[in-house]
Design a protein around this motif. Structure first.
Motif, PDB file in Angstrom:
ATOM      1  N   ILE A 263      61.165  82.874  60.547  1.00  0.00           N
ATOM      2  CA  ILE A 263      61.775  82.614  59.242  1.00  0.00           C
ATOM      3  C   ILE A 263      60.729  82.476  58.147  1.00  0.00           C
ATOM      4  O   ILE A 263      59.635  81.954  58.367  1.00  0.00           O
ATOM      5  N   ASP A 264      61.085  82.933  56.948  1.00  0.00           N
ATOM      6  CA  ASP A 264      60.293  82.666  55.748  1.00  0.00           C
ATOM      7  C   ASP A 264      60.958  81.464  55.073  1.00  0.00           C
ATOM      8  O   ASP A 264      61.962  81.604  54.384  1.00  0.00           O
ATOM      9  N   LYS A 265      60.419  80.285  55.299  1.00  0.00           N
ATOM     10  CA  LYS A 265      61.036  79.039  54.825  1.00  0.00           C
ATOM     11  C   LYS A 265      60.812  78.833  53.328  1.00  0.00           C
ATOM     12  O   LYS A 265      59.715  79.013  52.826  1.00  0.00           O
ATOM     13  N   TYR A 266      61.872  78.428  52.636  1.00  0.00           N
ATOM     14  CA  TYR A 266      61.722  78.051  51.232  1.00  0.00           C
ATOM     15  C   TYR A 266      61.520  76.538  51.155  1.00  0.00           C
ATOM     16  O   TYR A 266      61.638  75.818  52.156  1.00  0.00           O
TER      17      TYR A 266
ATOM     18  N   ILE B  54      69.140  82.433  54.711  1.00  0.00           N
ATOM     19  CA  ILE B  54      68.015  82.308  55.632  1.00  0.00           C
ATOM     20  C   ILE B  54      67.249  83.622  55.594  1.00  0.00           C
ATOM     21  O   ILE B  54      67.800  84.675  55.921  1.00  0.00           O
ATOM     22  N   ASN B  55      66.007  83.557  55.195  1.00  0.00           N
ATOM     23  CA  ASN B  55      65.202  84.767  55.077  1.00  0.00           C
ATOM     24  C   ASN B  55      64.496  85.041  56.404  1.00  0.00           C
ATOM     25  O   ASN B  55      63.490  84.413  56.726  1.00  0.00           O
TER      26      ASN B  55
ATOM     27  N   HIS C  76      51.434  76.677  51.485  1.00  0.00           N
ATOM     28  CA  HIS C  76      52.196  77.860  51.903  1.00  0.00           C
ATOM     29  C   HIS C  76      51.550  78.500  53.119  1.00  0.00           C
ATOM     30  O   HIS C  76      50.367  78.870  53.097  1.00  0.00           O
ATOM     31  N   LEU C  77      52.329  78.625  54.203  1.00  0.00           N
ATOM     32  CA  LEU C  77      51.838  79.309  55.412  1.00  0.00           C
ATOM     33  C   LEU C  77      52.062  80.801  55.220  1.00  0.00           C
ATOM     34  O   LEU C  77      53.168  81.314  55.402  1.00  0.00           O
TER      35      LEU C  77
ATOM     36  N   ILE D  78      55.947  80.634  56.935  1.00  0.00           N
ATOM     37  CA  ILE D  78      56.419  81.097  58.237  1.00  0.00           C
ATOM     38  C   ILE D  78      56.734  79.946  59.197  1.00  0.00           C
ATOM     39  O   ILE D  78      55.936  79.030  59.362  1.00  0.00           O
ATOM     40  N   VAL D  79      57.916  80.032  59.814  1.00  0.00           N
ATOM     41  CA  VAL D  79      58.314  79.090  60.864  1.00  0.00           C
ATOM     42  C   VAL D  79      58.861  79.900  62.033  1.00  0.00           C
ATOM     43  O   VAL D  79      59.631  80.843  61.843  1.00  0.00           O
TER      44      VAL D  79
END
Length: 236
Positions: free
Chosen positions: A17-20, A5-6, A191-192, A54-55
């Motif tokens: 979080i930086d979601k993949y 989890i980034n 991509h956000l 981003i989340v």
């Protein structure tokens, strides 16, 4: 599937979080973060399964309500990057079309809710465009539906367009690669990149960013090389 989890930012109120790609926010990602934090997590924002960026999650109900209120008042600034099909008619513009959300379906409909998306074409290629998007409202699938409505669907979108991937063999003349080719991009290219908001107990907005994912970066590299527009290109 990746297990890491980034985390971009974390304090007593939020986890950002930086979601993949290829992970569901409301199930898998929530479960993973709750295990890490050892407590209940409240998802404030979400992204499509295939999307990246981003989340925001709240660690308590007070933080959830505080940030959610900013979304309701449309006070949170978001910047997305997308790759769309075709040639954009305008270098920059605003898509102002009502959207009707019915269950999992979002459509352009005069009976829907006012929805506004601003955009700027960063680079125009022969068959695709790289676009910066700033939605002024927050609706389910707003960006996907709005760009479909102007004839520029996201490059790979199984709901609003085609799920055909972007292949190097389709860009490069006299391609001599392997028969079973790995796609440059086989998912929704959304991509956000940046979100600006006020966090609980803070008096000013804070901006968070997420780098463009590898598959989108690689695709842009190949588009610049093999899919150049004969006209002007607008470069970041």
């Amino acid at each position: 599937m990746q297990n890491k989890i980034n985390i971009i930012f974390e304090n007593n109120d939020v986890v950002i979080i930086d979601k993949y790609a290829y992970i569901d926010v409301l199930t898998t990602l929530v479960e993973n973060i709750e295990k890490k934090c050892g407590s209940k997590i409240f998802p404030v924002t979400s992204l499509d399964y295939e999307a990246t960026g981003i989340v925001v999650f709240a660690k308590n109900e007070k933080a959830y309500k505080f940030i959610s209120e900013q979304f309701k008042k449309e006070q949170i600034k978001k910047i997305y990057y997308i790759i769309v099909n075709g040639i954009m008619e305008n270098v920059e513009g605003e898509i102002n079309k009502n959207l009707l959300v019915t269950g999992d379906t979002t459509s352009v409909n005069d009976k829907g809710i006012k929805s506004v998306t601003k955009y700027f074409v960063e680079e125009q290629f022969k068959n695709y465009a790289f676009v910066k998007v700033c939605p002024l409202t927050t609706r389910k699938n707003q960006i996907r539906a709005h760009f479909w409505s102007i004839g520029n669907t996201l490059a790979t979108d199984k709901i609003y367009g085609s799920e055909e991937p972007i292949l190097l063999s389709n860009l490069k003349r006299r391609y001599k690669g392997i028969k079973k080719e790995k796609p440059l991009l086989k998912r929704l290219p959304l991509h956000l990149y940046q979100m600006e908001l006020v966090l609980p107990d803070k008096n000013e907005k804070i901006s968070f960013t997420s780098n463009l994912p590898e598959d989108m970066s690689l695709t842009l590299k190949q588009l610049r090389k093999y899919n150049k527009s004969r006209g002007a290109a607008f470069i970041m």
